[in-house]
Scaffold this motif. Structure first.
Motif, PDB file in Angstrom:
ATOM      1  N   THR A 208       0.827  -1.206   0.000  1.00 32.72           N
ATOM      2  CA  THR A 208       0.000   0.000   0.000  1.00 32.72           C
ATOM      3  C   THR A 208       0.860   1.254   0.000  1.00 32.72           C
ATOM      4  O   THR A 208       0.610   2.192  -0.772  1.00 32.72           O
ATOM      5  CB  THR A 208      -0.949   0.004   1.219  1.00 32.72           C
ATOM      6  N   ILE A 209       1.877   1.291   0.832  1.00 32.33           N
ATOM      7  CA  ILE A 209       2.775   2.460   0.884  1.00 32.33           C
ATOM      8  C   ILE A 209       3.488   2.633  -0.453  1.00 32.33           C
ATOM      9  O   ILE A 209       3.578   3.754  -0.980  1.00 32.33           O
ATOM     10  CB  ILE A 209       3.793   2.324   2.040  1.00 32.33           C
ATOM     11  N   ILE A 210       3.984   1.545  -1.023  1.00 35.16           N
ATOM     12  CA  ILE A 210       4.688   1.627  -2.311  1.00 35.16           C
ATOM     13  C   ILE A 210       3.742   2.139  -3.400  1.00 35.16           C
ATOM     14  O   ILE A 210       4.110   3.002  -4.208  1.00 35.16           O
ATOM     15  CB  ILE A 210       5.290   0.259  -2.697  1.00 35.16           C
ATOM     16  N   CYS A 211       2.526   1.629  -3.420  1.00 32.47           N
ATOM     17  CA  CYS A 211       1.550   2.049  -4.443  1.00 32.47           C
ATOM     18  C   CYS A 211       1.211   3.529  -4.301  1.00 32.47           C
ATOM     19  O   CYS A 211       1.099   4.242  -5.302  1.00 32.47           O
ATOM     20  CB  CYS A 211       0.278   1.209  -4.339  1.00 32.47           C
ATOM     21  N   ILE A 212       1.052   4.001  -3.075  1.00 32.44           N
ATOM     22  CA  ILE A 212       0.730   5.420  -2.856  1.00 32.44           C
ATOM     23  C   ILE A 212       1.884   6.297  -3.315  1.00 32.44           C
ATOM     24  O   ILE A 212       1.685   7.286  -4.031  1.00 32.44           O
ATOM     25  CB  ILE A 212       0.378   5.681  -1.384  1.00 32.44           C
ATOM     26  N   VAL A 213       3.102   5.944  -2.926  1.00 32.03           N
ATOM     27  CA  VAL A 213       4.271   6.761  -3.295  1.00 32.03           C
ATOM     28  C   VAL A 213       4.456   6.777  -4.812  1.00 32.03           C
ATOM     29  O   VAL A 213       4.660   7.836  -5.414  1.00 32.03           O
ATOM     30  CB  VAL A 213       5.543   6.247  -2.577  1.00 32.03           C
ATOM     31  N   LYS A 214       4.369   5.618  -5.445  1.00 29.95           N
ATOM     32  CA  LYS A 214       4.530   5.577  -6.902  1.00 29.95           C
ATOM     33  C   LYS A 214       3.394   6.329  -7.594  1.00 29.95           C
ATOM     34  O   LYS A 214       3.611   7.016  -8.587  1.00 29.95           O
ATOM     35  CB  LYS A 214       4.602   4.138  -7.394  1.00 29.95           C
ATOM     36  N   GLY A 215       2.173   6.192  -7.095  1.00 30.45           N
ATOM     37  CA  GLY A 215       1.036   6.894  -7.683  1.00 30.45           C
ATOM     38  C   GLY A 215       1.182   8.404  -7.592  1.00 30.45           C
ATOM     39  O   GLY A 215       0.850   9.132  -8.528  1.00 30.45           O
ATOM     40  N   LEU A 216       1.685   8.892  -6.470  1.00 29.11           N
ATOM     41  CA  LEU A 216       1.884  10.330  -6.313  1.00 29.11           C
ATOM     42  C   LEU A 216       3.006  10.853  -7.206  1.00 29.11           C
ATOM     43  O   LEU A 216       3.027  12.034  -7.551  1.00 29.11           O
ATOM     44  CB  LEU A 216       2.176  10.667  -4.851  1.00 29.11           C
ATOM     45  N   ASN A 217       3.919   9.973  -7.584  1.00 28.30           N
ATOM     46  CA  ASN A 217       5.005  10.354  -8.490  1.00 28.30           C
ATOM     47  C   ASN A 217       4.646  10.126  -9.957  1.00 28.30           C
ATOM     48  O   ASN A 217       5.493  10.240 -10.832  1.00 28.30           O
ATOM     49  CB  ASN A 217       6.277   9.580  -8.148  1.00 28.30           C
ATOM     50  N   GLY A 218       3.407   9.758 -10.230  1.00 23.61           N
ATOM     51  CA  GLY A 218       2.967   9.574 -11.613  1.00 23.61           C
ATOM     52  C   GLY A 218       3.323   8.220 -12.196  1.00 23.61           C
ATOM     53  O   GLY A 218       3.305   8.054 -13.411  1.00 23.61           O
ATOM     54  N   GLN A 219       3.656   7.254 -11.351  1.00 20.12           N
ATOM     55  CA  GLN A 219       4.026   5.922 -11.821  1.00 20.12           C
ATOM     56  C   GLN A 219       2.971   4.915 -11.385  1.00 20.12           C
ATOM     57  O   GLN A 219       2.052   5.245 -10.641  1.00 20.12           O
ATOM     58  CB  GLN A 219       5.398   5.534 -11.245  1.00 20.12           C
ATOM     59  N   ARG A 220       3.135   3.697 -11.856  1.00 20.00           N
ATOM     60  CA  ARG A 220       2.245   2.602 -11.469  1.00 20.00           C
ATOM     61  C   ARG A 220       3.073   1.457 -10.928  1.00 20.00           C
ATOM     62  O   ARG A 220       4.117   1.117 -11.484  1.00 20.00           O
ATOM     63  CB  ARG A 220       1.431   2.115 -12.665  1.00 20.00           C
ATOM     64  N   PHE A 221       2.603   0.853  -9.838  1.00 22.54           N
ATOM     65  CA  PHE A 221       3.263  -0.320  -9.264  1.00 22.54           C
ATOM     66  C   PHE A 221       2.502  -1.545  -9.736  1.00 22.54           C
ATOM     67  O   PHE A 221       1.354  -1.756  -9.366  1.00 22.54           O
ATOM     68  CB  PHE A 221       3.279  -0.236  -7.734  1.00 22.54           C
ATOM     69  N   MET A 222       3.134  -2.325 -10.595  1.00 27.59           N
ATOM     70  CA  MET A 222       2.484  -3.486 -11.196  1.00 27.59           C
ATOM     71  C   MET A 222       2.749  -4.722 -10.338  1.00 27.59           C
ATOM     72  O   MET A 222       3.895  -5.041 -10.038  1.00 27.59           O
ATOM     73  CB  MET A 222       2.996  -3.711 -12.611  1.00 27.59           C
ATOM     74  N   ILE A 223       1.679  -5.396  -9.959  1.00 26.41           N
ATOM     75  CA  ILE A 223       1.761  -6.636  -9.195  1.00 26.41           C
ATOM     76  C   ILE A 223       1.265  -7.746 -10.112  1.00 26.41           C
ATOM     77  O   ILE A 223       0.114  -7.698 -10.568  1.00 26.41           O
ATOM     78  CB  ILE A 223       0.896  -6.559  -7.918  1.00 26.41           C
TER      79      ILE A 223
END
Length: 139
Positions: A114-129
């Motif tokens: 969740t933390i990784i997804c939020i940080v990447k989302g705020l930076n304009g990226q996507r965390f793919m699982i």
């Protein structure tokens, strides 16, 4: 002789000066690119369990927020499903201690993701699982 210039009687008066251009007005709602003013808040809400329904229902024009909201909901449902499976497995005699540790590991992993997804989302990226992201892309 008379030296005053002669003007024809049918001459029209000079045209009026051009009007000053009016300043453009700000459009109500999201800007032209479909990016909401509160995009960051909506991305954070996307990964906070059932709160992901808010950006999913409110920000229908922002495709990035929609992706994160769907992704957050699928992660939430996956964690709940795995947690329920571990709860059922803990009812088996002799397996309760192991499932307790697995349950703790599951919730810690969910917190980190969740933390990784939020940080990447705020930076304009996507965390793919793998598996989860493909499932979220289906709807």
């Amino acid at each position: 002789m008379d030296e005053t210039p002669q003007t024809p009687s049918n001459a029209s008066p000079p045209p009026p000066p051009p009007a000053a251009p009016t300043p453009p007005t700000e459009p109500a709602g999201p800007p032209a690119g479909g990016v909401s003013d509160n995009r960051k808040i909506m991305i954070v809400l996307s990964y906070l369990g059932l709160l992901a329904l808010i950006p999913l229902l409110v920000e229908k024009d922002d495709s990035e927020v929609q992706w994160h909201a769907k992704h957050g909901l699928v992660i939430f449902v996956a964690v709940i499903a795995l947690s329920m499976a571990l709860a059922l497995a803990s009812m088996i005699p002799g397996v309760g201690c192991i499932t307790g540790l697995l349950w703790l590991g599951l919730w810690f992993a969910a917190f980190v993701v969740t933390i990784i997804c939020i940080v990447k989302g705020l930076n304009g990226q996507r965390f793919m699982i793998p598996g989860i992201s493909e499932f979220a892309d289906r709807f």
